[in-house]
Design an enzyme around this catalytic site. Structure first.
Site, PDB file in Angstrom:
ATOM      1  N   SER A  40      -3.293   4.049   3.512  1.00 17.10           N
ATOM      2  CA  SER A  40      -2.521   2.594   3.417  1.00 17.10           C
ATOM      3  C   SER A  40      -3.024   2.156   1.920  1.00 17.10           C
ATOM      4  O   SER A  40      -2.045   1.533   1.110  1.00 17.10           O
ATOM      5  CB  SER A  40      -3.444   1.504   4.324  1.00 17.10           C
ATOM      6  N   GLU A  41      -4.072   2.913   1.109  1.00 13.79           N
ATOM      7  CA  GLU A  41      -4.052   2.609  -0.199  1.00 13.79           C
ATOM      8  C   GLU A  41      -4.933   3.907  -0.807  1.00 13.79           C
ATOM      9  O   GLU A  41      -5.662   4.440   0.041  1.00 13.79           O
ATOM     10  CB  GLU A  41      -4.939   1.368  -0.625  1.00 13.79           C
ATOM     11  N   THR A  42      -4.629   4.083  -1.968  1.00 16.82           N
ATOM     12  CA  THR A  42      -5.301   5.312  -2.642  1.00 16.82           C
ATOM     13  C   THR A  42      -5.782   4.657  -4.226  1.00 16.82           C
ATOM     14  O   THR A  42      -5.002   4.020  -4.851  1.00 16.82           O
ATOM     15  CB  THR A  42      -4.337   6.434  -3.052  1.00 16.82           C
TER      16      THR A  42
END
Length: 236
Positions: free
Chosen positions: A52-54
């Site tokens: 969902s995020e990096t």
């Protein structure tokens, strides 16, 4: 576009885990952001990883980070900041939105940020936790008008489990078009809810993630949770 092979070196941590170390949101962290300095390449790599995020770390000593979803760059996000703060063990993080305070306190990692940094979303209250549990995933785009952040963070459904104790049941429906129907743990939404209610909260979100919050002086809010390391970076 050619991605540097060294960028395969990344950590995976799970943020906002429950009391028994389950649940939470996976986060990819590229500790050597210099291996992939171009924003377009970072966006491509974040999409390839599919978290969902990096987070890309541009200065580990100063805590300078850059956050991407699979489809966009974010100036601030909750669980990426909590995960990066735990991994880097720094007193603050520098994001495009501003400087985020950070501290470790026993099993919990805390960040301190401003509510206006969080992507806008609809905070929708329900009468009971059972109603929140029974919700169906809404179609993309339902519940809020378009924002500068695209489809991110559209609906945050919540209800009191125990109002006197500040216990909340919540679920988050991003409305994104990249296959993410529900967000297991959303620190930015918890920050917004805390700012609206003006009190400390103990939130159970998704299948069992735990997010703690507390209002701070000057309109800032602390958001905290457990972080676990799932995978250390591969080295070539």
């Amino acid at each position: 576009m050619v991605l540097n092979a060294r960028v395969t070196d990344y950590d995976v941590v799970r943020v906002f885990c429950g009391p028994r170390a389950g649940h939470g949101n996976e986060l990819g962290v590229v500790r050597e952001g210099s291996t992939l300095p171009d924003p377009a390449d970072r966006q491509e790599f974040a999409a390839k990883l599919g978290f969902s995020e990096t987070v890309f770390v541009d200065d580990p000593e100063r805590g300078v980070i850059d956050i991407y979803t699979p489809t966009s760059r974010l100036p601030f996000a909750g669980h990426p900041c909590v995960g990066a703060a735990w991994l880097l063990d720094v007193p603050e993080l520098v994001t495009p939105a501003g400087v985020v305070g950070a501290r470790l306190d026993g099993e919990f990692t805390w960040i301190e940020a401003r509510p206006e940094w969080a992507p806008p979303r609809t905070l929708r209250r329900y009468a009971s936790a059972a109603e929140v549990d029974a919700l169906q995933v809404p179609p993309p785009g339902v519940g809020a008008p378009p924002t500068p952040f695209g489809q991110w963070g559209r609906i945050y459904a919540w209800a009191w489990e125990d109002e006197a104790a500040g216990r909340v049941r919540a679920r988050a429906f991003p409305g994104r078009d990249d296959g993410m129907d529900e967000d297991e743990a959303t620190g930015a939404a918890a920050l917004l809810l805390t700012a609206r209610l003006g009190r400390a909260l103990n939130i159970v979100q998704g299948a069992g993630s735990q997010i703690l919050t507390a209002p701070q002086p000057g309109g800032r809010v602390e958001v905290g949770g457990r972080v676990l390391l799932e995978r250390r970076p591969l080295r070539r």
